[in-house]
Design a protein around this motif. Structure first.
Motif, PDB file in Angstrom:
ATOM      1  N   LEU A 150       0.685  -1.288   0.063  1.00 26.83           N
ATOM      2  CA  LEU A 150       0.045   0.202  -0.094  1.00 26.83           C
ATOM      3  C   LEU A 150       0.898   1.358   0.177  1.00 26.83           C
ATOM      4  O   LEU A 150       0.548   2.307  -0.684  1.00 26.83           O
ATOM      5  CB  LEU A 150      -1.090  -0.017   1.327  1.00 26.83           C
ATOM      6  N   THR A 175       2.513   1.475  -3.741  1.00 27.49           N
ATOM      7  CA  THR A 175       1.524   1.484  -4.695  1.00 27.49           C
ATOM      8  C   THR A 175       0.315   2.118  -4.917  1.00 27.49           C
ATOM      9  O   THR A 175      -0.369   2.102  -5.712  1.00 27.49           O
ATOM     10  CB  THR A 175       1.480   0.164  -5.318  1.00 27.49           C
ATOM     11  N   SER A 176       0.062   2.676  -3.693  1.00 29.25           N
ATOM     12  CA  SER A 176      -1.240   3.558  -3.389  1.00 29.25           C
ATOM     13  C   SER A 176      -1.167   4.853  -2.904  1.00 29.25           C
ATOM     14  O   SER A 176      -0.180   5.176  -2.445  1.00 29.25           O
ATOM     15  CB  SER A 176      -2.057   2.571  -2.570  1.00 29.25           C
ATOM     16  N   PRO A 177      -1.890   5.951  -2.806  1.00 26.89           N
ATOM     17  CA  PRO A 177      -1.830   7.187  -2.078  1.00 26.89           C
ATOM     18  C   PRO A 177      -1.755   7.070  -0.695  1.00 26.89           C
ATOM     19  O   PRO A 177      -2.005   8.168  -0.134  1.00 26.89           O
ATOM     20  CB  PRO A 177      -3.070   7.962  -2.834  1.00 26.89           C
ATOM     21  N   LEU A 178      -1.858   5.870  -0.239  1.00 27.33           N
ATOM     22  CA  LEU A 178      -2.205   5.805   1.422  1.00 27.33           C
ATOM     23  C   LEU A 178      -0.969   5.924   2.338  1.00 27.33           C
ATOM     24  O   LEU A 178      -0.946   6.002   3.351  1.00 27.33           O
ATOM     25  CB  LEU A 178      -2.744   4.361   1.516  1.00 27.33           C
ATOM     26  N   ARG A 179       0.242   6.185   1.514  1.00 29.62           N
ATOM     27  CA  ARG A 179       1.459   6.712   2.304  1.00 29.62           C
ATOM     28  C   ARG A 179       1.279   7.797   3.237  1.00 29.62           C
ATOM     29  O   ARG A 179       0.915   8.873   2.696  1.00 29.62           O
ATOM     30  CB  ARG A 179       2.511   6.777   1.372  1.00 29.62           C
TER      31      ARG A 179
END
Length: 222
Positions: free
Chosen positions: A132, A135-139
């Motif tokens: 996550l 590869t996602s905007p959740l950082r």
């Protein structure tokens, strides 16, 4: 706002210990997997328990250049693989170390299965978190931890459904794989253990995981 990495966060030089560690872990896990097949108590159970290693290990090797994993995650995956391999060799209800713990603490069952399900949450939590974050905007999002725990609990539920399918298909022949040991609440306990493992993993390892991620090559972080 970017933060300059400290000296301890600088990626290791090519050929250094950081580069050798994944290769060493792959060799250890592969050797343990091969050894565990020899004299396995129940060959079918061995196959069902270790198939995750058989699939995951080659996949990690094949993707090592395109998507190298952090050092922390590599180590955790190796430990989890060994837990699965030992459980597959002896069957979870008959792992000798679990028998010793049962006798020492006066438990009514071999607890290795419970430990295995704790690991089923503890290690995948870091795997899901890494996927996550990269590869996602959740950082950096406050939703990162809750969604990670939800993903681990969902995987645990899917695994329990696979065990249910094995029980329906194999009948009593699947008892060694199920490792319920007479507990009618075993499925619920298994999912609870995975939930506890995932939660503890994020509480204990999130900061360490962030530092481990900084050691990845810049191209691998994006």
């Amino acid at each position: 706002m970017s933060v300059s990495p400290s000296p301890s966060d600088v990626p290791p030089a090519p050929g250094g210990t950081g580069r050798r560690l994944p290769a060493v872990l792959v060799a250890v896990v592969a050797a343990a997997l091969a050894a565990s097949a020899w004299g396995a108590k129940d060959p079918t159970t061995w196959l069902l328990e270790t198939v995750w290693v058989m699939v995951g290990l080659p996949l990690a090797v094949l993707l090592r250049r395109r998507f190298p994993l952090s050092g922390l995650l590599c180590g955790l995956l190796a430990v989890h693989a060994l837990v699965l391999i030992v459980g597959g060799h002896y069957t979870y209800a008959e792992v000798p170390a679990g028998d010793w713990v049962r006798d020492w603490f006066g438990l009514d069952r071999n607890p290795y299965d419970r430990f295995g399900h704790l690991m089923q949450g503890f290690v995948p939590a870091i795997l899901v978190r890494e996927l996550l974050v990269r590869t996602s905007p959740l950082r950096g999002s406050r939703w990162l931890a809750p969604l990670t725990v939800c993903a681990c609990l969902a995987f645990s539920a899917v695994f329990e459904m696979l065990e249910w399918a094995a029980a329906v298909t194999g009948g009593h022949a699947a008892d060694a794989f199920l490792a319920t040991q007479g507990d009618v609440w075993d499925t619920q306990w298994d999912m609870c253990c995975a939930l506890i493992g995932a939660t503890c993993s994020l509480l204990l390892l999130s900061r360490l995981h962030d530092r481990s991620l900084t050691r990845l090559p810049l191209a691998a972080k994006n």
